[in-house]
Design an enzyme around this catalytic site. Structure first.
Site: not given
Ligand code: NHW
Ligand code: MG
Length: 389
Positions: A3-4, A139-141, A149-150, A389, A6
């Site tokens: 998890h580069k 969180l949505c891309v 890596r957005l 939610l 995390w």
């Molecule tokens: S979970 C719903 C998340 N959304 C979706 O599943 C929608 C469909 N998918 C997407 O839109 C509820 C994309 O696949 C997303 C990833 C945007 C998910 N949580 O840009 P890359 C929430 O909203 C890591 C956390 O290339 P991508 C909660 C992944 O492990 N991390 O991927 C959100 C990798 O890291 P790694 C997640 O597919 C909490 C990196 O992202 C994740 O184009 C957020 C890859 O990035 C997820 N659900 O975009 C954290 N999905 O280390 C909040 C993937 O493994 C933390 N990744 O290499 C707290 C912040 C606040 C702190 C305040 C003190």
């Molecule tokens: Mg991306």
């Protein structure tokens, strides 16, 4: 598993699981606010940051469209969450919310919204400590910008904006396994409309189950059974706050809601949240509460149906009505309101009614996480009093 991103963040790491020398509590200490980065993180040059004013119907609609087309799907890509605009405004404009935590990304040239992440503040109790945390969601891309890596940049940017408000912890849930869950919960589904659920492929008939047997099995009475069961009203807020505060105190992790938050989160809003309570016909005391939120899913490949109408169990308190009976009344209301399915996690005391009320276990997990707060051991879902939610 690598998890580069995390691995660089203040979260419990897989390599530290079971290491009892690490203390519970914050992983990193707060830094002085003057040391928090003042400028936004860099995006790839074609994109720009935008703060999404969810009070604007136009911008709320842009977020709605992004999520409707690109948010969470089930493992077989048959269904996609379809949070309504009213729901998004409810979820994001809660008491004390910060507009700056509703973070979007636009294409510079076209101004098209292509990514989103949000946070809201909450008072979270962990054992006997109450911390101000952010709850991260949505969180949505855009599908065309995946795996670039957005997401890590968006997470870092929302983190920065949260730090600027002097908040250093967060809670979130996800269907993917990351370092490392505070608990792992399972979804359970109570069929309300067997014919539709089977037609759209949400469920299927087992070998011994005919359609007519399924319809009979899931049939519910036409009206609720508990005397004094009624919709929650504004005048009930103080009583519900007291009930909920007392009930949630039994869990290891739970939010602490004040009157304004109870009003926001539980007062019924059409097609968003439903709350019912029991008012004793004798003493007029409020003794019990149940609630659910409305989250439809788009059905991606059906000729016949476009949306699955799902209710999700939210907060409840049972002091004088058995929880089983209270939830059965919630199912009856959901059926009256034409929901197709009633979903619940195995958190709180849900295990005490799931099987008996004919919920079936879903596939896939919902993982709960903290950012910058370590727990010594993962919790059982029944130790969790938190529904996101
Ligand atoms: S979970 C719903 C998340 N959304 C979706 O599943 C929608 C469909 N998918 C997407 O839109 C509820 C994309 O696949 C997303 C990833 C945007 C998910 N949580 O840009 P890359 C929430 O909203 C890591 C956390 O290339 P991508 C909660 C992944 O492990 N991390 O991927 C959100 C990798 O890291 P790694 C997640 O597919 C909490 C990196 O992202 C994740 O184009 C957020 C890859 O990035 C997820 N659900 O975009 C954290 N999905 O280390 C909040 C993937 O493994 C933390 N990744 O290499 C707290 C912040 C606040 C702190 C305040 C003190
Ligand atoms: Mg991306």
């Amino acid at each position: 598993m690598k998890h580069k991103f995390w691995e660089t963040q203040p979260v419990g790491q897989f390599k530290d699981l079971g290491n009892s020398s690490l203390p519970e509590g914050p992983i990193e200490l707060p830094t002085p606010l003057s040391e928090v980065k003042q400028e936004p993180y860099n995006l790839p040059s074609l994109y720009e940051w935008t703060t999404c004013d969810m009070g604007s119907d136009e911008i709320c609609n842009e977020v709605y469209i992004l999520l409707t087309n690109n948010y969470v799907e089930d493992d077989d890509n048959m269904f996609r969450f379809n949070y309504s605009k009213e729901f998004l405004q409810w979820a994001l404009r809660s008491p004390g919310h910060f507009g700056s935590w509703h973070v979007g990304v636009r294409v510079k040239a076209s101004k098209k919204l292509v990514a989103f992440i949000s946070g809201i503040p909450v008072n979270m109790r962990v054992r006997d400590q109450v911390l101000k945390m952010a709850e991260i969601n949505f969180l949505c891309v855009h599908k065309k910008l995946r795996s670039k890596r957005l997401a890590p940049v968006m997470i870092k940017e929302v983190t920065r904006r949260i730090h600027l408000e002097n908040i250093w912890q967060a809670a979130f849930t996800a269907g993917v396994l990351l370092p490392t869950p505070i608990t792992t919960a399972q979804y359970w589904h109570r069929t309300l409309n067997p014919k539709k659920l089977i037609d759209v492929g949400f469920s299927r008939l087992s070998e011994r189950m005919t359609m007519s047997r399924a319809i009979k099995l899931y049939k519910l009475p036409n009206s609720t059974t508990t005397p004094g069961f009624r919709k929650m009203e504004l005048r009930d807020v103080p009583a519900v706050t007291k009930l909920l505060k007392n009930y949630l105190s039994r869990f290891v992790v739970a939010p602490e809601f004040d009157d304004s938050e109870v009003e926001h989160w539980l007062l019924p809003r059409e097609n968003v949240v439903d709350s019912y309570l029991v008012e004793s016909p004798v003493t007029h005391e409020i003794t019990d509460l149940c609630s659910f939120y409305t989250l439809p899913s788009s059905i991606l490949h059906s000729q016949e149906y476009s949306t699955l109408k799902a209710a999700y169990s939210f907060y409840y308190v049972a002091t004088s009505t058995p929880l089983l009976q209270l939830m059965n009344d919630a199912l009856i209301i959901a059926k009256q309101k034409d929901f197709d399915v009633f979903n619940a996690l195995d958190v709180m005391e849900n295990e005490s009614f799931l099987k008996e009320l004919k919920f079936g276990q879903g596939d896939g997990q919902l993982y709960y996480y903290f950012y910058n707060y370590r727990l010594q051991n993962a919790l059982k879902p029944s130790e969790l009093g938190l529904v996101l939610l």
